[in-house]
Write a protein that holds these residues in place. Structure first.
Motif, PDB file in Angstrom:
ATOM      1  N   LEU A 150       0.828  -1.201   0.000  1.00  0.00           N
ATOM      2  CA  LEU A 150       0.000   0.000   0.000  1.00  0.00           C
ATOM      3  C   LEU A 150       0.867   1.257   0.000  1.00  0.00           C
ATOM      4  O   LEU A 150       0.543   2.251  -0.650  1.00  0.00           O
ATOM      5  CB  LEU A 150      -0.938   0.016   1.212  1.00  0.00           C
ATOM      6  CG  LEU A 150      -2.104  -0.962   1.162  1.00  0.00           C
ATOM      7  CD1 LEU A 150      -2.881  -0.919   2.481  1.00  0.00           C
ATOM      8  CD2 LEU A 150      -3.028  -0.652  -0.003  1.00  0.00           C
ATOM      9  N   GLU A 157       2.905   1.042  -3.832  1.00  0.00           N
ATOM     10  CA  GLU A 157       2.242   0.903  -5.128  1.00  0.00           C
ATOM     11  C   GLU A 157       2.055   2.221  -5.882  1.00  0.00           C
ATOM     12  O   GLU A 157       2.226   2.268  -7.100  1.00  0.00           O
ATOM     13  CB  GLU A 157       0.898   0.206  -4.961  1.00  0.00           C
ATOM     14  CG  GLU A 157       0.765  -0.954  -5.873  1.00  0.00           C
ATOM     15  CD  GLU A 157      -0.385  -1.863  -5.511  1.00  0.00           C
ATOM     16  OE1 GLU A 157      -0.563  -2.817  -6.258  1.00  0.00           O
ATOM     17  OE2 GLU A 157      -1.096  -1.627  -4.521  1.00  0.00           O
ATOM     18  N   LYS A 158       1.717   3.280  -5.194  1.00  0.00           N
ATOM     19  CA  LYS A 158       1.509   4.567  -5.858  1.00  0.00           C
ATOM     20  C   LYS A 158       2.790   5.026  -6.573  1.00  0.00           C
ATOM     21  O   LYS A 158       2.753   5.493  -7.697  1.00  0.00           O
ATOM     22  CB  LYS A 158       1.066   5.622  -4.852  1.00  0.00           C
ATOM     23  CG  LYS A 158       0.651   6.936  -5.501  1.00  0.00           C
ATOM     24  CD  LYS A 158       0.342   8.026  -4.497  1.00  0.00           C
ATOM     25  CE  LYS A 158      -0.833   7.658  -3.620  1.00  0.00           C
ATOM     26  NZ  LYS A 158      -1.219   8.740  -2.709  1.00  0.00           N
ATOM     27  N   HIS A 159       3.935   4.844  -5.921  1.00  0.00           N
ATOM     28  CA  HIS A 159       5.217   5.225  -6.524  1.00  0.00           C
ATOM     29  C   HIS A 159       5.530   4.358  -7.739  1.00  0.00           C
ATOM     30  O   HIS A 159       6.053   4.840  -8.735  1.00  0.00           O
ATOM     31  CB  HIS A 159       6.347   5.119  -5.499  1.00  0.00           C
ATOM     32  CG  HIS A 159       6.151   6.010  -4.319  1.00  0.00           C
ATOM     33  ND1 HIS A 159       6.300   7.373  -4.377  1.00  0.00           N
ATOM     34  CD2 HIS A 159       5.789   5.732  -3.042  1.00  0.00           C
ATOM     35  CE1 HIS A 159       6.048   7.905  -3.193  1.00  0.00           C
ATOM     36  NE2 HIS A 159       5.734   6.927  -2.366  1.00  0.00           N
ATOM     37  N   MET A 213       3.333   2.852  -9.720  1.00  0.00           N
ATOM     38  CA  MET A 213       2.437   3.220 -10.821  1.00  0.00           C
ATOM     39  C   MET A 213       2.901   4.514 -11.481  1.00  0.00           C
ATOM     40  O   MET A 213       2.855   4.630 -12.702  1.00  0.00           O
ATOM     41  CB  MET A 213       0.997   3.339 -10.327  1.00  0.00           C
ATOM     42  CG  MET A 213       0.385   1.978 -10.016  1.00  0.00           C
ATOM     43  SD  MET A 213      -1.400   1.980  -9.711  1.00  0.00           S
ATOM     44  CE  MET A 213      -1.596   3.239  -8.481  1.00  0.00           C
ATOM     45  N   LYS A 214       3.368   5.483 -10.696  1.00  0.00           N
ATOM     46  CA  LYS A 214       3.893   6.731 -11.264  1.00  0.00           C
ATOM     47  C   LYS A 214       5.093   6.450 -12.163  1.00  0.00           C
ATOM     48  O   LYS A 214       5.338   7.166 -13.128  1.00  0.00           O
ATOM     49  CB  LYS A 214       4.289   7.705 -10.159  1.00  0.00           C
ATOM     50  CG  LYS A 214       3.122   8.406  -9.519  1.00  0.00           C
ATOM     51  CD  LYS A 214       3.605   9.394  -8.487  1.00  0.00           C
ATOM     52  CE  LYS A 214       2.443  10.058  -7.785  1.00  0.00           C
ATOM     53  NZ  LYS A 214       2.883  10.975  -6.727  1.00  0.00           N
ATOM     54  N   ARG A 224       3.964  -2.152 -13.072  1.00  0.00           N
ATOM     55  CA  ARG A 224       2.809  -2.918 -12.590  1.00  0.00           C
ATOM     56  C   ARG A 224       3.259  -3.756 -11.395  1.00  0.00           C
ATOM     57  O   ARG A 224       4.332  -4.353 -11.427  1.00  0.00           O
ATOM     58  CB  ARG A 224       2.329  -3.826 -13.718  1.00  0.00           C
ATOM     59  CG  ARG A 224       0.933  -4.310 -13.575  1.00  0.00           C
ATOM     60  CD  ARG A 224       0.515  -4.962 -14.866  1.00  0.00           C
ATOM     61  NE  ARG A 224       1.022  -6.321 -14.897  1.00  0.00           N
ATOM     62  CZ  ARG A 224       0.243  -7.395 -14.899  1.00  0.00           C
ATOM     63  NH1 ARG A 224      -1.057  -7.267 -14.931  1.00  0.00           N
ATOM     64  NH2 ARG A 224       0.754  -8.591 -14.908  1.00  0.00           N
ATOM     65  N   ARG A 237      12.159  -1.440  -8.314  1.00  0.00           N
ATOM     66  CA  ARG A 237      11.669  -0.284  -9.084  1.00  0.00           C
ATOM     67  C   ARG A 237      12.819   0.432  -9.782  1.00  0.00           C
ATOM     68  O   ARG A 237      12.754   0.747 -10.966  1.00  0.00           O
ATOM     69  CB  ARG A 237      10.931   0.687  -8.159  1.00  0.00           C
ATOM     70  CG  ARG A 237      10.351   1.897  -8.898  1.00  0.00           C
ATOM     71  CD  ARG A 237      10.010   3.028  -7.970  1.00  0.00           C
ATOM     72  NE  ARG A 237      11.221   3.488  -7.314  1.00  0.00           N
ATOM     73  CZ  ARG A 237      11.259   3.998  -6.102  1.00  0.00           C
ATOM     74  NH1 ARG A 237      10.156   4.125  -5.390  1.00  0.00           N
ATOM     75  NH2 ARG A 237      12.394   4.397  -5.573  1.00  0.00           N
TER      76      ARG A 237
END
Length: 109
Positions: A23, A26-28, A30-31, A35, A66
């Motif tokens: 949680l 994930e936002k980082h 997606m930016k 996936r 990432r």
């Protein structure tokens, strides 16, 4: 050199820690155009761990994945029983679980 304060090790739900960490992450991802795929095996035995330390390790591994992928690919987070856990149970009442982070770049042909 300073030693960390006493460890807060306790029986821990590995999947719950993974979900909570994802949680945050994930936002980082997606930016960055990545996936994130979860493949968490339900019903794993609790592991003896410090939740904060485990979350920090997972977050570091996710950030490394990432960074390695750049701006395309998939990060897969998997959990399951540790290899050989059934064999160890015969010798001692110990269950084990493992979590892995896999980073992949999909190459278009």
């Amino acid at each position: 050199f300073a030693r960390p304060a006493g460890s807060a090790r306790r029986p821990t739900d590995l999947n719950a820690v993974a979900q909570e960490t994802l949680l945050l992450f994930e936002k980082h991802a997606m930016k960055a155009g990545l996936r994130v795929v979860r493949q968490l095996t339900p019903g794993l035995p609790p592991v003896e761990a410090d939740v904060n330390e485990l979350q920090q390790v997972l977050l570091n591994l996710l950030n490394n994945a990432r960074d390695a992928l750049g701006h395309e690919g998939e990060i897969r987070v998997e959990s399951g029983p540790a290899a050989g856990a059934a064999l160890r149970r015969k010798a001692a009442p110990v269950d084990a679980a493992i979590i892995g982070i896999i980073d992949e770049v999909t190459v278009a042909e």
